[in-house]
Design an enzyme around this catalytic site. Structure first.
Site, PDB file in Angstrom:
ATOM      1  CG  ASP A 130     -33.454  40.786  62.883  1.00 38.19           C
ATOM      2  OD1 ASP A 130     -34.508  40.213  62.539  1.00 38.19           O
ATOM      3  OD2 ASP A 130     -32.654  41.248  62.032  1.00 38.19           O
ATOM      4  CE  LYS A 143     -34.555  41.941  59.241  1.00 37.43           C
ATOM      5  NZ  LYS A 143     -33.282  41.212  59.396  1.00 37.43           N
ATOM      6  CD  GLU A 168     -31.244  44.919  63.693  1.00 34.61           C
ATOM      7  OE1 GLU A 168     -31.419  43.838  63.115  1.00 34.61           O
ATOM      8  OE2 GLU A 168     -31.185  46.009  63.095  1.00 34.61           O
ATOM      9  CE  LYS A 170     -26.804  43.553  58.523  1.00 41.15           C
ATOM     10  NZ  LYS A 170     -27.807  42.848  59.347  1.00 41.15           N
ATOM     11  CG  ASP A 198     -27.977  43.310  62.840  1.00 44.11           C
ATOM     12  OD1 ASP A 198     -27.832  42.466  63.748  1.00 44.11           O
ATOM     13  OD2 ASP A 198     -28.766  43.152  61.883  1.00 44.11           O
TER      14      ASP A 198
HETATM   15 MG   LIG Z   1     -30.748  42.280  61.941  1.00 46.80          MG
END
Ligand SMILES: [Mg+2]
Length: 367
Positions: A240, A264, A215, A161, A189
């Site tokens: 995303d 997702k 991402e 992240k 991401d």
């Molecule tokens: Mg993501």
């Protein structure tokens, strides 16, 4: 075979350590389990895991709409998965997270009725595949240490992240690549944390780190920005937050805005639309990933079945249960040496344990 009764269980799941992304910090999650009982007595399970900073859904908003969704499904044919999706979407146009739990439980029931594991019910073949493990946002040294710990645990792909600022993020990415060596795939991401110039700067100045993809570098609605980043750097861009449903996937494909799509179930409202996104990805030449919010191995199992069924889903980020203090699931996927193994048996092959459910507040909704 129709839906005869619905029960909703509220599960409190603390994490071992806080999990930080550019949008939020979480110390635990409140997930809802859905139990659907069919007219023949068979049972299907689903799970909803809220990620308020991404979907806007919360445990409270999910609990508020769950009875309406339940009443939409009571008396419905289990096999009519597309009809159920449409009925739920018309009843609750938002809250894809709660809809996904009902969709998942219906798929579990329908696959059980067919006597097939869910991946086979979806037309696929069993796959053993790698998942990454995700490093929480922190200072470079802490993130590097976490990544090394993941490698020791057997993971062979690292996601990190980032997204709080270009200089800090460049330092993080360099520290991570240094820590894990040249051969382990490294993905980042930004969770919408950059603007186009910052994204281009970070991804250009870390060229030597050979990122596998990035991402969501910029805001979710900024398709032009995604495209600008993609054209300026050598790192593939994955959408995303930009892709919740099939319409989003088509818009991204038309805009030539990204290389990859992150599916997702909590964004798409479940497997029905997850398959549609993958199909658009297939047609547009955009490989897909299955990701997660903070699901237990039950929700992760549904995502793993989808991955197994559809070869266009090339990447997996199915690691959320690693953070949970308690694993309340019987059956379901197992992760060994960074590889995901699907359960044997029909349907999802996963359910919450009776002991755990006994500790969860329960709401029953009958026809
Ligand atoms: Mg993501």
């Amino acid at each position: 075979m129709t839906v005869r009764s619905v029960s909703i269980f509220t599960a409190e799941l603390p994490f071992h350590a806080p999990f930080r992304i550019s949008l939020s910090v979480m110390t635990g999650t409140t997930n809802l389990f859905v139990r659907l009982e069919a007219s023949d007595g068979s049972v299907g399970w689903g799970e909803a895991s809220p990620s308020p900073s991404i979907t806007g859904d919360t445990a409270a908003s999910m609990a508020a709409v769950a009875p309406r969704l339940a009443r939409t499904l009571l008396g419905r044919e289990v096999a009519d998965l597309g009809g159920a999706h449409r009925a739920m979407l018309l009843e609750v146009p938002g809250n894809p997270t709660m809809r996904s739990a009902f969709d998942m439980a219906l798929h579990d029931l329908a696959a059980r009725k067919a006597g097939l594991p869910l991946f086979a019910f979806l037309g696929g073949a069993r796959r053993v595949f790698q998942t990454d493990n995700t490093v929480s946002l922190d200072d470079p040294d802490t993130m590097a240490a976490t990544a090394r710990r993941f490698l020791k645990a057997g993971f062979r792909a690292i996601k990190a992240k980032v997204g709080t600022g270009a200089s800090d993020d460049i330092a993080r990415i360099r520290a991570l690549r240094e820590a894990i060596g040249p051969d382990i795939p490294l993905r980042v991401d930004a969770n919408q944390g950059w603007d186009v110039p910052s994204a281009v700067r970070v991804l250009t100045e870390t060229t030597e780190c050979a990122l596998e993809y990035c991402e969501q570098p910029v805001l979710r609605r900024d398709h032009a920005g995604l495209k600008a980043v993609r054209e300026a750097v050598g790192v593939p861009v994955m959408a995303d937050e930009s892709v919740f449903d099939a319409e989003d996937a088509l818009a991204l494909a038309r805009a030539d805005a990204c290389d990859y799509l992150n599916i997702k179930l909590s964004k798409s409202g479940g497997l029905w639309v997850g398959r549609q996104i993958a199909t658009i990805g297939q047609a547009a030449g955009m490989a897909c990933m299955v990701g997660c919010m903070s699901e237990t191995r039950l929700g992760l199992s549904a995502a793993a079945h989808l991955m197994s069924a559809l070869p266009i889903i090339r990447f997996a980020d199915l690691d959320s249960h690693v953070d949970h203090v308690v694993d309340p699931v019987v059956g379901g996927i197992e992760i060994r040496d960074g590889r995901v193994y699907l359960p044997e048996g029909p349907g999802l092959g996963a359910r919450p344990s009776e002991d755990f459910l006994a500790s969860c507040p329960r709401q029953d909704i009958e026809a």
